[in-house]
Design a protein around this motif. Structure first.
Motif, PDB file in Angstrom:
ATOM      1  N   LYS A 108      21.559 -42.399 -53.117  1.00  0.00           N
ATOM      2  CA  LYS A 108      20.132 -42.617 -52.501  1.00  0.00           C
ATOM      3  C   LYS A 108      20.044 -44.158 -51.496  1.00  0.00           C
ATOM      4  CE  LYS A 108      17.917 -43.184 -56.686  1.00  0.00           C
ATOM      5  NZ  LYS A 108      17.047 -42.436 -57.788  1.00  0.00           N
ATOM      6  N   TYR A 109      20.563 -45.138 -52.373  1.00  0.00           N
ATOM      7  CA  TYR A 109      20.413 -46.247 -51.868  1.00  0.00           C
ATOM      8  C   TYR A 109      21.211 -46.661 -50.744  1.00  0.00           C
ATOM      9  CZ  TYR A 109      17.868 -47.187 -56.113  1.00  0.00           C
ATOM     10  OH  TYR A 109      16.856 -46.991 -57.033  1.00  0.00           O
ATOM     11  N   LEU A 110      22.422 -45.904 -50.669  1.00  0.00           N
ATOM     12  CA  LEU A 110      23.073 -45.900 -49.440  1.00  0.00           C
ATOM     13  C   LEU A 110      22.305 -45.220 -48.178  1.00  0.00           C
ATOM     14  CD1 LEU A 110      25.699 -46.224 -47.739  1.00  0.00           C
ATOM     15  CD2 LEU A 110      26.308 -43.968 -48.652  1.00  0.00           C
ATOM     16  N   ARG A 111      21.662 -44.312 -48.324  1.00  0.00           N
ATOM     17  CA  ARG A 111      20.896 -43.567 -47.314  1.00  0.00           C
ATOM     18  C   ARG A 111      19.644 -44.602 -47.007  1.00  0.00           C
ATOM     19  NH1 ARG A 111      18.123 -37.476 -47.115  1.00  0.00           N
ATOM     20  NH2 ARG A 111      20.247 -37.333 -45.897  1.00  0.00           N
ATOM     21  N   ALA A 112      19.192 -45.357 -47.858  1.00  0.00           N
ATOM     22  CA  ALA A 112      17.802 -46.421 -47.459  1.00  0.00           C
ATOM     23  C   ALA A 112      18.402 -47.323 -46.829  1.00  0.00           C
ATOM     24  CB  ALA A 112      17.469 -46.606 -49.004  1.00  0.00           C
ATOM     25  N   LEU A 113      19.567 -47.788 -47.113  1.00  0.00           N
ATOM     26  CA  LEU A 113      20.379 -48.870 -46.233  1.00  0.00           C
ATOM     27  C   LEU A 113      20.739 -48.343 -44.708  1.00  0.00           C
ATOM     28  CD1 LEU A 113      21.718 -51.680 -46.359  1.00  0.00           C
ATOM     29  CD2 LEU A 113      23.678 -50.656 -46.958  1.00  0.00           C
ATOM     30  N   ALA A 114      21.260 -47.192 -44.866  1.00  0.00           N
ATOM     31  CA  ALA A 114      21.482 -46.739 -43.443  1.00  0.00           C
ATOM     32  C   ALA A 114      20.288 -46.684 -42.611  1.00  0.00           C
ATOM     33  CB  ALA A 114      22.312 -45.392 -43.574  1.00  0.00           C
ATOM     34  N   ALA A 115      19.315 -46.046 -43.082  1.00  0.00           N
ATOM     35  CA  ALA A 115      17.985 -45.902 -42.536  1.00  0.00           C
ATOM     36  C   ALA A 115      17.267 -47.247 -41.948  1.00  0.00           C
ATOM     37  CB  ALA A 115      17.023 -45.080 -43.421  1.00  0.00           C
ATOM     38  N   PHE A 116      17.350 -48.258 -42.834  1.00  0.00           N
ATOM     39  CA  PHE A 116      16.884 -49.641 -42.655  1.00  0.00           C
ATOM     40  C   PHE A 116      17.812 -50.148 -41.408  1.00  0.00           C
ATOM     41  CE2 PHE A 116      16.557 -54.324 -43.971  1.00  0.00           C
ATOM     42  CZ  PHE A 116      15.341 -54.475 -43.473  1.00  0.00           C
ATOM     43  N   TYR A 117      18.811 -49.757 -41.358  1.00  0.00           N
ATOM     44  CA  TYR A 117      19.639 -50.347 -40.332  1.00  0.00           C
ATOM     45  C   TYR A 117      19.505 -49.571 -39.048  1.00  0.00           C
ATOM     46  CZ  TYR A 117      23.795 -51.460 -37.299  1.00  0.00           C
ATOM     47  OH  TYR A 117      24.486 -51.618 -36.296  1.00  0.00           O
ATOM     48  N   VAL A 118      19.398 -48.558 -39.014  1.00  0.00           N
ATOM     49  CA  VAL A 118      19.068 -47.546 -37.970  1.00  0.00           C
ATOM     50  C   VAL A 118      17.676 -48.011 -37.243  1.00  0.00           C
ATOM     51  CG1 VAL A 118      18.062 -45.343 -37.080  1.00  0.00           C
ATOM     52  CG2 VAL A 118      19.923 -45.461 -38.555  1.00  0.00           C
ATOM     53  N   ARG A 119      16.673 -48.419 -38.120  1.00  0.00           N
ATOM     54  CA  ARG A 119      15.363 -48.923 -37.578  1.00  0.00           C
ATOM     55  C   ARG A 119      15.426 -50.514 -37.032  1.00  0.00           C
ATOM     56  NH1 ARG A 119      11.970 -50.490 -35.483  1.00  0.00           N
ATOM     57  NH2 ARG A 119       9.624 -50.513 -35.850  1.00  0.00           N
ATOM     58  N   LEU A 120      16.452 -50.931 -37.643  1.00  0.00           N
ATOM     59  CA  LEU A 120      16.643 -52.495 -37.063  1.00  0.00           C
ATOM     60  C   LEU A 120      17.490 -52.553 -35.592  1.00  0.00           C
ATOM     61  CD1 LEU A 120      17.432 -54.548 -40.370  1.00  0.00           C
ATOM     62  CD2 LEU A 120      15.678 -54.736 -38.617  1.00  0.00           C
ATOM     63  N   ALA A 121      18.470 -51.794 -35.716  1.00  0.00           N
ATOM     64  CA  ALA A 121      19.397 -51.893 -34.771  1.00  0.00           C
ATOM     65  C   ALA A 121      19.412 -50.846 -33.476  1.00  0.00           C
ATOM     66  CB  ALA A 121      20.890 -51.853 -35.409  1.00  0.00           C
ATOM     67  N   TRP A 122      18.979 -49.672 -33.768  1.00  0.00           N
ATOM     68  CA  TRP A 122      19.125 -48.674 -32.661  1.00  0.00           C
ATOM     69  C   TRP A 122      17.918 -48.914 -31.754  1.00  0.00           C
ATOM     70  CZ3 TRP A 122      20.734 -43.087 -34.706  1.00  0.00           C
ATOM     71  CH2 TRP A 122      22.127 -43.428 -35.331  1.00  0.00           C
ATOM     72  N   GLU A 123      18.093 -48.943 -30.349  1.00  0.00           N
ATOM     73  CA  GLU A 123      17.336 -49.621 -29.396  1.00  0.00           C
ATOM     74  C   GLU A 123      16.364 -48.341 -28.725  1.00  0.00           C
ATOM     75  OE1 GLU A 123      19.148 -53.455 -27.564  1.00  0.00           O
ATOM     76  OE2 GLU A 123      20.448 -51.662 -27.331  1.00  0.00           O
ATOM     77  N   LYS A 124      16.888 -47.083 -28.737  1.00  0.00           N
ATOM     78  CA  LYS A 124      16.000 -46.162 -28.272  1.00  0.00           C
ATOM     79  C   LYS A 124      15.078 -45.398 -29.271  1.00  0.00           C
ATOM     80  CE  LYS A 124      19.030 -44.505 -24.574  1.00  0.00           C
ATOM     81  NZ  LYS A 124      19.992 -43.448 -23.835  1.00  0.00           N
ATOM     82  N   ASP A 125      13.848 -45.499 -29.091  1.00  0.00           N
ATOM     83  CA  ASP A 125      12.911 -45.055 -30.042  1.00  0.00           C
ATOM     84  C   ASP A 125      12.793 -43.735 -30.464  1.00  0.00           C
ATOM     85  OD1 ASP A 125      11.820 -47.676 -29.611  1.00  0.00           O
ATOM     86  OD2 ASP A 125       9.831 -46.849 -28.556  1.00  0.00           O
ATOM     87  N   GLU A 126      13.379 -42.727 -29.576  1.00  0.00           N
ATOM     88  CA  GLU A 126      13.577 -41.372 -29.873  1.00  0.00           C
ATOM     89  C   GLU A 126      14.573 -41.184 -30.837  1.00  0.00           C
ATOM     90  OE1 GLU A 126      14.654 -42.123 -25.358  1.00  0.00           O
ATOM     91  OE2 GLU A 126      13.350 -42.825 -26.904  1.00  0.00           O
ATOM     92  N   ASP A 127      15.462 -42.036 -30.770  1.00  0.00           N
ATOM     93  CA  ASP A 127      16.605 -41.917 -31.562  1.00  0.00           C
ATOM     94  C   ASP A 127      16.546 -42.229 -33.099  1.00  0.00           C
ATOM     95  OD1 ASP A 127      18.468 -41.013 -29.332  1.00  0.00           O
ATOM     96  OD2 ASP A 127      19.371 -42.893 -29.035  1.00  0.00           O
ATOM     97  N   VAL A 128      15.691 -43.266 -33.071  1.00  0.00           N
ATOM     98  CA  VAL A 128      15.247 -43.693 -34.307  1.00  0.00           C
ATOM     99  C   VAL A 128      14.428 -42.661 -34.998  1.00  0.00           C
ATOM    100  CG1 VAL A 128      13.750 -45.363 -35.561  1.00  0.00           C
ATOM    101  CG2 VAL A 128      15.109 -46.043 -33.722  1.00  0.00           C
ATOM    102  N   TYR A 129      13.434 -41.908 -34.270  1.00  0.00           N
ATOM    103  CA  TYR A 129      12.635 -40.697 -35.137  1.00  0.00           C
ATOM    104  C   TYR A 129      13.579 -39.869 -35.045  1.00  0.00           C
ATOM    105  CZ  TYR A 129       8.161 -43.477 -33.603  1.00  0.00           C
ATOM    106  OH  TYR A 129       7.092 -43.991 -33.914  1.00  0.00           O
ATOM    107  N   VAL A 130      14.421 -39.181 -34.378  1.00  0.00           N
ATOM    108  CA  VAL A 130      15.142 -38.204 -34.721  1.00  0.00           C
ATOM    109  C   VAL A 130      16.087 -38.360 -35.629  1.00  0.00           C
ATOM    110  CG1 VAL A 130      16.925 -36.375 -33.482  1.00  0.00           C
ATOM    111  CG2 VAL A 130      14.963 -37.091 -32.267  1.00  0.00           C
ATOM    112  N   THR A 131      16.476 -39.443 -35.922  1.00  0.00           N
ATOM    113  CA  THR A 131      17.692 -39.772 -36.903  1.00  0.00           C
ATOM    114  C   THR A 131      16.809 -39.876 -38.375  1.00  0.00           C
ATOM    115  OG1 THR A 131      19.112 -40.785 -35.387  1.00  0.00           O
ATOM    116  CG2 THR A 131      19.425 -41.278 -37.692  1.00  0.00           C
ATOM    117  N   LEU A 132      15.847 -40.570 -38.537  1.00  0.00           N
ATOM    118  CA  LEU A 132      15.345 -40.758 -39.528  1.00  0.00           C
ATOM    119  C   LEU A 132      14.126 -39.738 -39.982  1.00  0.00           C
ATOM    120  CD1 LEU A 132      14.459 -44.772 -39.544  1.00  0.00           C
ATOM    121  CD2 LEU A 132      16.563 -43.294 -40.115  1.00  0.00           C
ATOM    122  N   GLU A 133      13.709 -39.067 -39.434  1.00  0.00           N
ATOM    123  CA  GLU A 133      12.754 -38.010 -39.739  1.00  0.00           C
ATOM    124  C   GLU A 133      13.165 -36.950 -40.950  1.00  0.00           C
ATOM    125  OE1 GLU A 133       9.269 -38.149 -36.364  1.00  0.00           O
ATOM    126  OE2 GLU A 133      10.686 -36.790 -36.011  1.00  0.00           O
TER     127      GLU A 133
END
Length: 239
Positions: A108-133
């Motif tokens: 679960k902490y690996l998932r949290a780390l990846a989610a944090f990185y996605v929010r920081l690094a991915w530049e298209k808002d829609e990609d962030v929502y679709v990936t993290l939701e």
């Protein structure tokens, strides 16, 4: 894969010619005081040196809590150090998605780390929502190191913070458009509530009782954060 250059060298504006994120050096997504504390920390020097996308995974599955900085000296957590390392490495999207998937199965902490990185690094808002939701249905407990001590949170709450708040884990997050705006612009499909069918049934059968929908929603929310079999709520002492 060749090792990434030292972080201090990567932060030297005179020599940086790498990939830009949000129009700037990726490492500058962390504020300078936080960057300085990270590169001077014992964990960074001893555990993050020479990591690549594969060996970083080995460190990430060892995480036992999330957080930004803590204590009077505002020391960076291992979680924050590894996120900084990911910004230095800029792993391929397939690698980040693998982190999220593996985190969903066991770590679960690996998932949290990846989610944090996605929010920081991915530049298209829609990609962030679709990936993290999809992570909003993950109700596993997370220990969080705070500046003063420890707190208990959940994967879904942490991801919701990433999508709704402007600052998480001692880091100011890049600006993101509200989901409703993206829906109006036809950049993302409307999100269907997991309670949709149950709410419709209640509206039809209990139309005279205005408390029906509220009660089911409350029951579902309370049930989502039940005992997940972990011992994170036994002792919040960092063990």
């Amino acid at each position: 894969m060749a090792h990434a250059p030292d972080a201090k060298r990567a932060l030297d504006e005179r020599g940086y010619t790498g990939t830009l994120l949000h129009g700037d050096n990726p490492l500058k997504l962390f504020e300078k005081p936080v960057r300085d504390r990270i590169v001077d920390s014992y964990y960074w020097k001893e555990q993050c040196f020479g990591l690549n996308a594969a060996t970083l995974l080995d460190r990430a599955v060892e995480l036992t809590f999330i957080g930004g900085t803590y204590g009077i000296a505002q020391k960076p957590t291992p979680f924050l150090c590894l996120a900084f390392k990911m910004l230095q490495l800029l792993p391929e999207r397939e690698v980040v998605m693998f982190y999220l998937q593996q985190g969903g199965e066991e770590y679960k902490y690996l998932r949290a780390l990846a989610a944090f990185y996605v929010r920081l690094a991915w530049e298209k808002d829609e990609d962030v929502y679709v990936t993290l939701e999809p992570c909003l249905s993950d109700a596993r407990k997370l220990k969080r190191r705070t500046r003063e001590g420890w707190a208990l949170t959940y994967v879904d709450e942490f991801v919701d913070d990433l999508l709704c708040k402007t600052r998480v884990c001692a880091t100011t997050l890049p600006k993101i458009n509200p989901r409703g705006f993206l829906e109006d612009e036809d950049r993302i499909e409307a999100r269907v509530s997991a309670l949709g069918e149950e709410l419709e049934e209640l509206e039809g059968s209990d139309g005279e009782d205005g408390n029906g929908v509220e009660e089911v929603g409350e029951m579902r929310l309370n049930g989502n954060h039940g005992d997940d079999g972990s011992d994170d709520d036994v002792e919040m002492n960092g063990g």
